[in-house]
Design a protein around this motif. Structure first.
Motif, PDB file in Angstrom:
ATOM      1  N   TRP A 267       0.831  -1.208   0.000  1.00  0.00           N
ATOM      2  CA  TRP A 267       0.000   0.000   0.000  1.00  0.00           C
ATOM      3  C   TRP A 267       0.869   1.262   0.000  1.00  0.00           C
ATOM      4  N   PHE A 268       1.986   1.193   0.717  1.00  0.00           N
ATOM      5  CA  PHE A 268       2.797   2.398   0.931  1.00  0.00           C
ATOM      6  C   PHE A 268       4.085   2.410   0.107  1.00  0.00           C
TER       7      PHE A 268
ATOM      8  N   ASP B  18      -9.606   2.926  -1.322  1.00  0.00           N
ATOM      9  CA  ASP B  18      -9.397   1.865  -2.316  1.00  0.00           C
ATOM     10  C   ASP B  18      -7.944   1.402  -2.266  1.00  0.00           C
ATOM     11  N   PRO B  19      -7.697   0.118  -2.492  1.00  0.00           N
ATOM     12  CA  PRO B  19      -6.298  -0.316  -2.555  1.00  0.00           C
ATOM     13  C   PRO B  19      -5.577   0.313  -3.750  1.00  0.00           C
ATOM     14  N   PRO B  20      -4.235   0.466  -3.653  1.00  0.00           N
ATOM     15  CA  PRO B  20      -3.504   1.071  -4.765  1.00  0.00           C
ATOM     16  C   PRO B  20      -3.681   0.245  -6.044  1.00  0.00           C
ATOM     17  N   ALA B 130      -1.351  10.202  -7.585  1.00  0.00           N
ATOM     18  CA  ALA B 130      -1.108  11.284  -6.627  1.00  0.00           C
ATOM     19  C   ALA B 130      -2.232  11.313  -5.589  1.00  0.00           C
ATOM     20  N   LEU B 131      -3.474  11.116  -6.041  1.00  0.00           N
ATOM     21  CA  LEU B 131      -4.587  11.051  -5.076  1.00  0.00           C
ATOM     22  C   LEU B 131      -4.360   9.927  -4.085  1.00  0.00           C
ATOM     23  N   GLN B 135      -3.894  10.641  -0.080  1.00  0.00           N
ATOM     24  CA  GLN B 135      -4.880  10.032   0.816  1.00  0.00           C
ATOM     25  C   GLN B 135      -4.237   9.068   1.814  1.00  0.00           C
ATOM     26  N   ASN B 136      -2.984   8.705   1.587  1.00  0.00           N
ATOM     27  CA  ASN B 136      -2.257   7.940   2.606  1.00  0.00           C
ATOM     28  C   ASN B 136      -1.854   8.808   3.792  1.00  0.00           C
ATOM     29  N   TYR B 137      -1.935  10.136   3.627  1.00  0.00           N
ATOM     30  CA  TYR B 137      -1.460  11.033   4.682  1.00  0.00           C
ATOM     31  C   TYR B 137      -2.557  11.868   5.330  1.00  0.00           C
ATOM     32  N   THR B 138      -3.581  12.216   4.558  1.00  0.00           N
ATOM     33  CA  THR B 138      -4.625  13.099   5.101  1.00  0.00           C
ATOM     34  C   THR B 138      -5.965  12.780   4.454  1.00  0.00           C
TER      35      THR B 138
END
Lengths: 401, 401
Positions: A267-268, B18-20, B130-131, B135-138
């Motif tokens: 994911w990251f 959603d998963p990457p 990029a979204l 979205q992994n951070y905020t």
């Protein structure tokens, strides 16, 4: 405009630590590099890589140069699964994530497991890059001594039970290098391996097993911690790497763990895949007799290690002591009464380098009298000459001249 | 043992998204891929790479296969500085960080700037990767419409002033692709560029300028946002990439920014450097006439884009509309009354793929009637045939058959 005013609150504590790479000694170009944890130049498969890339691009054309598409990326994963079988692990495809070296693997694990309140248990001393990484996420650590038999699991148990008794927070994770540890070269005994896993279950923590050196044994391979429970203990997140057995510049490492962890790590992993690098490595694997490469590699490092040890005996004062490794890249020296960071300038002036011990400790004061030597990179005559020079510098420091 | 019980509290909100890679259409192998943002296979320098690697390894031997040591890694940085001059930027060596593609660049910037309380302004629609990263951070976003002239800076200003009036939190950063945007193909006008930078100063936010397509113009290059203030506006963190102009599989991207930002980004870049990949790319640069490669590339993409546009006119119903791009890889279609995600299965069955519009929007509902086509990867006859198939599928969907 002040750039720092825009920094996330989450990174500010990390920026208080030493900058990354601070441990890397600044040394003159002509120095004998007993500091470098690089593979022996003669063991880096340069010709094989050249042929592998040519073959890859002839067979697959543009495929390995797109984001996805090279079948060889999948083949590399299969090879990695086979390598783990040699360490007695049975890992499925959805339990592996290929990373940019072990460092990215450790960083992704840290990202998924550690927040600013998490307690992390580490060996003392341990791999300085891992300390740098964990300190980017938390400042809460338990630091447990390593001796000639690896991690002092008795001390770990004492610490855990004391914390429990006092109602203090227990660690969520232990980071260990059980086999041919960096920097001490020591290996955890079977008893201690069983003990540490027993503690993991009893005190409910995970184990990050860094096995970067596991394949670099001199005489006999040892199973991984992860292998100890039916081929894959779910509590162990295993970190592997081709850096020490093929080449670090290709940046191929991996994590083997329960698939829920692997999903979260992916994911990251926002550098996405590295198809050219992975496919090239895969092509090397396919076209090279790696078994015989590993046999040569073990022989070379065994001999270089023995040479280093015998030179140490010859040239160092009796007060200096070290562990005898059975694999890996390193020999760890204790030089009583000498601050090895202060001594580094004289060593460089004499034409030899090492990594000062303090960088391998959370509490750097604990490491002042230690230093790490590598026998991996320097050639045999440089090893002999390097130790001679080091002996001179140590004698001068010990006698206070 | 429940793996999820060990996850850091910090990652739990991100795992709700959603998963990457969810946006990536699952398509049969023989489908015409108008979904792929891959370069044209004929423009990927396969032969040049083969020769470059052979030359590199003959000249430098094992050097590019260690952690550090290849001079060519530094040369690549100089080449990147020169490329930026073509986009009218004057960037010093300590103001650049080479990354594993633009994605890692954006991820590192997000790591350094964004915490769970940060407000991020994005274009609507915008680059789905990029979204995913932000979205992994905020989860706090301002989403501002894009039209044929790029970002609606008037709307951005309205939103900012309204927030200010209401005492709401203002964004710390705006992410924009001002030139040949992904997915719309549009370019911000000069007036809007001046306007957005005026707003950045007035409302004290930073601008992440993603310039992955800036060199892929059809007729005329345009300066970057970062270049607008004496060659390097300090408020702009510029993200560049060789993915679209050389090859994505090499994973070479970069950030150009004030050196305080670059230092902080390096702090967290724990995949370290990628010497083999960087040195190989450097060797291509050194041994290839890239200027004439870029000329060819512009001609090829211009012609393929024009072909796609003329086929769209021929085969699509009048209700479908699109912007005419002046560069980049993409054409953005509005298909009124059709849910393009639902239509994808029929399209795949007809043998053509696209990316459904919804993935480019924070609020996916806003994107249901849109889809992204790429003219970069498919060859000319596939483009014609692909659009014909798409036309059939759209007509069937519009008429509800």
């Amino acid at each position: 405009m002040n750039p720092e005013s825009f920094f996330s609150k989450d990174i500010k504590p990390a920026l208080q630590n030493d900058p990354p790479g601070e441990w890397m000694p600044a040394i003159p170009a002509d120095c004998i590099r007993l500091s470098s944890g690089y593979p022996d130049p003669g063991l880096v498969p340069v010709e094989e890589l050249k042929e592998a890339v040519v073959k890859l691009l002839e067979e697959e054309k543009d495929l390995p140069l797109h984001y996805l598409g090279s079948k060889k990326v999948e083949d590399l994963k299969v090879f990695i699964q086979c390598l783990m079988v040699e360490r007695f692990m049975l890992i499925q495809s959805d339990e592996v994530l290929v990373t940019s070296g072990a460092c990215q693997a450790i960083d992704l694990i840290a990202r998924v497991l550690i927040d600013e309140e998490t307690v992390v248990a580490v060996e003392s001393p341990t791999y300085m890059e891992a300390l740098e990484i964990f300190q980017n996420y938390t400042s809460h650590f338990i630091s447990v001594e390593v001796d000639e038999n690896g991690l002092r699991t008795d001390r770990l148990e004492e610490e855990l039970s004391e914390r429990k008794r006092k109602g203090l927070k227990l660690p969520k994770v232990l980071y260990t290098i059980p086999t041919f540890q960096n920097p001490t070269g020591t290996t955890m005994t079977e008893e201690r391996r069983a003990h540490v896993m027993k503690l993991a279950y009893e005190y409910d923590f995970l184990v990050i097993e860094d096995d970067a050196y596991g394949m670099v044994y001199f005489d006999q391979g040892i199973g991984s911690l992860k292998s100890m429970k039916r081929g894959k203990d779910p509590r162990v997140l295993y970190v592997g790497s081709l850096s020490k057995i093929v080449a670090p510049g290709m940046r191929i490492g991996w994590v083997a763990a329960e698939k829920e962890f692997i999903q979260a790590l992916s994911w990251f992993k926002k550098d996405l895949d590295h198809p050219f690098s992975q496919a090239s490595m895969s092509s090397i694997v396919e076209n090279t007799d790696l078994d015989s490469h590993f046999i040569t590699l073990r022989k070379v490092y065994r001999e270089k290690c023995h040479l280093l040890l015998s030179e140490l005996k010859k040239h160092l004062p009796d007060s200096v002591s070290w562990y005898v490794p059975e694999g890996g890249y390193f020999v760890w020296l204790k030089v009583p009464g000498v601050d090895t960071s202060n001594m580094l300038d004289q060593a460089a002036a004499e034409g030899v380098s090492y990594v000062p011990g303090k960088y391998f400790f959370l509490n750097q004061e604990d490491g002042l009298e230690y230093l790490r030597l590598s026998f991996s990179y320097a050639n045999e005559s440089d090893i002999s000459e390097g130790v001679k020079r080091l002996g001179k510098v140590i004698r001068a420091s010990v006698s206070g001249v």
